[in-house]
Design an enzyme around this catalytic site. Structure first.
Site, PDB file in Angstrom:
ATOM      1  N   LYS A  24       0.891  -1.167   0.000  1.00  0.00           N
ATOM      2  CA  LYS A  24       0.000   0.000   0.000  1.00  0.00           C
ATOM      3  C   LYS A  24       0.928   1.215   0.000  1.00  0.00           C
ATOM      4  CE  LYS A  24      -1.711   3.095   1.939  1.00  0.00           C
ATOM      5  NZ  LYS A  24      -1.475   4.507   1.501  1.00  0.00           N
ATOM      6  N   GLU A  72      11.034  15.932  14.410  1.00  0.00           N
ATOM      7  CA  GLU A  72      11.393  15.754  13.004  1.00  0.00           C
ATOM      8  C   GLU A  72      10.595  16.764  12.177  1.00  0.00           C
ATOM      9  OE1 GLU A  72      10.153  12.075  10.894  1.00  0.00           O
ATOM     10  OE2 GLU A  72      12.248  11.990  10.301  1.00  0.00           O
TER      11      GLU A  72
HETATM   12  P1  NAD Z   1       2.213   8.765   7.360  1.00  0.00           P
HETATM   13  O1  NAD Z   1       2.851   7.991   8.441  1.00  0.00           O
HETATM   14  O2  NAD Z   1       0.832   9.277   7.581  1.00  0.00           O
HETATM   15  O3  NAD Z   1       2.163   7.890   6.018  1.00  0.00           O
HETATM   16  C1  NAD Z   1       3.015   6.796   5.713  1.00  0.00           C
HETATM   17  C2  NAD Z   1       2.194   5.662   5.109  1.00  0.00           C
HETATM   18  O4  NAD Z   1       1.267   5.180   6.074  1.00  0.00           O
HETATM   19  C3  NAD Z   1       1.353   6.065   3.896  1.00  0.00           C
HETATM   20  O5  NAD Z   1       1.292   4.998   2.974  1.00  0.00           O
HETATM   21  C4  NAD Z   1      -0.020   6.286   4.516  1.00  0.00           C
HETATM   22  O6  NAD Z   1      -1.069   6.117   3.591  1.00  0.00           O
HETATM   23  C5  NAD Z   1      -0.057   5.187   5.555  1.00  0.00           C
HETATM   24  N1  NAD Z   1      -1.006   5.404   6.645  1.00  0.00           N
HETATM   25  C6  NAD Z   1      -1.437   6.590   7.159  1.00  0.00           C
HETATM   26  N2  NAD Z   1      -2.328   6.373   8.139  1.00  0.00           N
HETATM   27  C7  NAD Z   1      -2.445   5.032   8.271  1.00  0.00           C
HETATM   28  C8  NAD Z   1      -3.205   4.191   9.137  1.00  0.00           C
HETATM   29  N3  NAD Z   1      -4.027   4.690  10.069  1.00  0.00           N
HETATM   30  N4  NAD Z   1      -3.079   2.846   9.003  1.00  0.00           N
HETATM   31  C9  NAD Z   1      -2.251   2.327   8.084  1.00  0.00           C
HETATM   32  N5  NAD Z   1      -1.526   3.071   7.232  1.00  0.00           N
HETATM   33  C10 NAD Z   1      -1.605   4.414   7.324  1.00  0.00           C
HETATM   34  O7  NAD Z   1       3.179   9.949   6.985  1.00  0.00           O
HETATM   35  P2  NAD Z   1       2.809  11.345   6.281  1.00  0.00           P
HETATM   36  O8  NAD Z   1       1.555  11.957   6.818  1.00  0.00           O
HETATM   37  O9  NAD Z   1       2.856  11.126   4.841  1.00  0.00           O
HETATM   38  O10 NAD Z   1       4.025  12.230   6.773  1.00  0.00           O
HETATM   39  C11 NAD Z   1       3.962  12.855   8.053  1.00  0.00           C
HETATM   40  C12 NAD Z   1       5.307  12.880   8.718  1.00  0.00           C
HETATM   41  O11 NAD Z   1       5.814  11.549   8.861  1.00  0.00           O
HETATM   42  C13 NAD Z   1       6.411  13.577   7.956  1.00  0.00           C
HETATM   43  O12 NAD Z   1       6.379  14.937   8.109  1.00  0.00           O
HETATM   44  C14 NAD Z   1       7.641  12.950   8.554  1.00  0.00           C
HETATM   45  O13 NAD Z   1       7.985  13.557   9.754  1.00  0.00           O
HETATM   46  C15 NAD Z   1       7.212  11.550   8.822  1.00  0.00           C
HETATM   47  N6  NAD Z   1       7.658  10.635   7.748  1.00  0.00           N
HETATM   48  C16 NAD Z   1       8.717   9.851   7.994  1.00  0.00           C
HETATM   49  C17 NAD Z   1       9.167   9.015   7.002  1.00  0.00           C
HETATM   50  C18 NAD Z   1      10.328   8.128   7.197  1.00  0.00           C
HETATM   51  O14 NAD Z   1      10.968   7.734   6.230  1.00  0.00           O
HETATM   52  N7  NAD Z   1      10.645   7.727   8.401  1.00  0.00           N
HETATM   53  C19 NAD Z   1       8.549   8.990   5.765  1.00  0.00           C
HETATM   54  C20 NAD Z   1       7.430   9.803   5.544  1.00  0.00           C
HETATM   55  C21 NAD Z   1       7.012  10.609   6.562  1.00  0.00           C
END
Ligand code: NAD
Length: 462
Positions: A170, A369
């Protein structure tokens, strides 16, 4: 049916269960460049069933044959490298050269590394009167973010397939187009139907349904700490295996004996790369008080050079979030020496390369972060103070140490609570285990350690 109309399930593009779509936006000009279906629990269920059905045969496929499929996948990705780079540039906004070198280049290297590992890894070993077999964990759910959109997919899918697992991915809603391209590459590489499946959709809908699905044996997640915590809780309820790659606030420690100009310049480049959207970025620069002013000047000058060379951040939401952090840094008393909260362009989700001096440990910009092109420079008194500051966050993903003498840098690095440390600018190694201490995550990706995440052991006694 056009590829963009469906989900890749069981070896074919199939219509999505629902009608809703997700619009994909180019962050440079804010134009919609495509749509993908917003998957539902029904799509997830179909995909997990396909992965379960394919599992017994793929798990029993000899590792050499799995290696051959992965090598074929690497070759297809290599042949499509330009298309990959252009797609990531369109949906993430990164400059094309960076997309070619990193967003296409790294996943190709990682796919290749697992083609080799699958062929050479000892899936069986003897200990005393036992033979220990390493067997695939089962059906893997891979939930991935947008910042290195193809790398993060391949860093989960390639080891999972090498191990003999089957997978449902996903991808992030902001960058689903390269994920679809990858599904096409898997198809072309001749992976058996159902071994790899793709469901696009929103995190709280498709992502959550996937994490919760009882047919999934392991959830591998990369993204925010908040969502990682929810996924760990779901996995705990079902005693499901879980791997989490979360955030970071990594320290770039410049010891007094280091080549200061080099350490600062490489440090600034590290933070600005990918517009700061790198979980392992060295977002805290730690400098001895005697060299502090000089380091700040060097960093401000280096950041100014990045003005027009970095791309936007991925979305309006991220732009707001990053600018909010910059405003908070100012409000809490840090000194802006480059950039600032104003958007440098009217169109596109751009953020100015920003450097803060006089940052103290208690400030939000030293602890949280930001995920944008923002560097915080902190002052330390002596080596013990530097170590205390370096280890003084909830995170522990990466870091750097610079010193005149390599042994001095290594001794310091060994005391850091973090999963990776680059010594005097050591290069990224796609075979080195990548993952976090403390709240940066659970488990490791890449190389042989990344493969081990997808294996479970069975001992036979004789
Ligand atoms: P997120 O954690 O919301 O998204 C990451 C993935 O998780 C996406 O595929 C999203 O669709 C999925 N997701 C979101 N909610 C979910 C749920 N309830 N259940 C299962 N899957 C779910 O991240 P974001 O909103 O895109 O970014 C927010 C912050 O996260 C960024 O500003 C950054 O600080 C951090 N981030 C970190 C990394 C990393 O590599 N560690 C990568 C992206 C974002």
């Amino acid at each position: 049916m056009k590829a963009h109309d469906g989900m890749y399930i069981g070896g074919a593009w199939r219509p999505a269960a629902g009608q809703d779509v997700i619009e994909v936006v180019n962050p440079v000009d804010e134009q919609v460049i495509g749509t993908v279906p917003a998957g539902t629990a029904a799509d997830v269920d179909n995909a997990v069933r396909a992965a379960r059905a394919a599992l017994p045969e793929w798990a029993a496929t000899p590792p050499a044959e799995r290696a051959a499929r992965l090598a074929a996948l690497r070759d297809v990705l290599t042949a499509r490298a330009d298309e990959i780079a252009e797609t990531v540039t369109a949906e993430l906004g990164s400059p094309l050269k960076f997309s070619q070198a990193v967003h296409a280049g790294v996943p190709i290297a990682v796919a290749g590394s697992y083609a080799e590992l699958a062929a050479t890894y000892a899936f069986e070993e003897k200990t005393g009167n036992s033979v220990v077999h390493e067997e695939p964990v089962g059906v893997v759910a891979a939930i991935t973010p947008w910042n290195y959109p193809l790398h993060q997919i391949v860093a989960k899918v390639a080891p999972a397939l090498a191990a003999g697992c089957t997978v449902v991915v996903k991808p992030a809603e902001d960058t689903p187009l390269v994920a679809r391209l990858f599904a096409g590459a898997v198809h072309e590489a001749g992976l058996p139907a159902g071994v790899f499946n793709l469901v696009t959709g929103l995190g709280p809908v498709a992502g959550q349904a996937l994490a919760e699905h009882p047919g999934v044996d392991l959830v591998s997640f990369t993204g925010s700490t908040a969502v990682g915590r929810q996924i760990a809780a779901i996995a705990a309820g079902q005693i499901k295996k879980v791997a989490l790659e979360l955030g970071g606030k990594s320290a770039n420690v410049i010891l007094p004996s280091a080549d200061l100009a080099k350490a600062v310049n490489v440090g600034v480049a590290n933070v600005m790369s990918n517009s700061g959207q790198t979980c392992s970025a060295w977002t805290r620069m730690l400098v001895h008080r005697d060299q502090y002013d000089e380091a700040v000047e060097l960093a401000a000058a280096a950041a100014a050079k990045y003005g027009d060379r970095i791309g936007p951040v991925v979305s309006a939401k991220q732009q707001d979030r990053v600018r909010g952090y910059i405003e908070k840094g100012v409000a809490e008393g840090a000194r802006l020496v480059a950039g600032g909260p104003e958007a440098p362009r009217e169109q596109g989700y751009f953020v100015s390369p920003t450097v803060f001096a006089d940052v103290t440990e208690d400030m939000t910009i030293a602890q949280e972060e930001i995920f944008g092109p923002v560097l915080s420079i902190l002052r330390y008194e002596d080596e013990e103070d530097a170590l205390r500051i370096a280890n003084g966050t909830v995170y522990g993903l990466a870091g750097a140490v610079w010193a005149g003498d390599e042994a001095e840098a290594v001794a310091f690095a060994r005391r850091m609570e973090t999963g990776q440390v680059d010594i005097n600018g050591g290069r990224f190694n796609p075979l080195a285990p990548f993952g976090g201490y403390k709240q940066s995550g659970v488990g490791r990706e890449l190389g042989v350690h990344g493969l081990a995440e997808y294996l479970q052991t069975k001992s036979l006694q004789f």
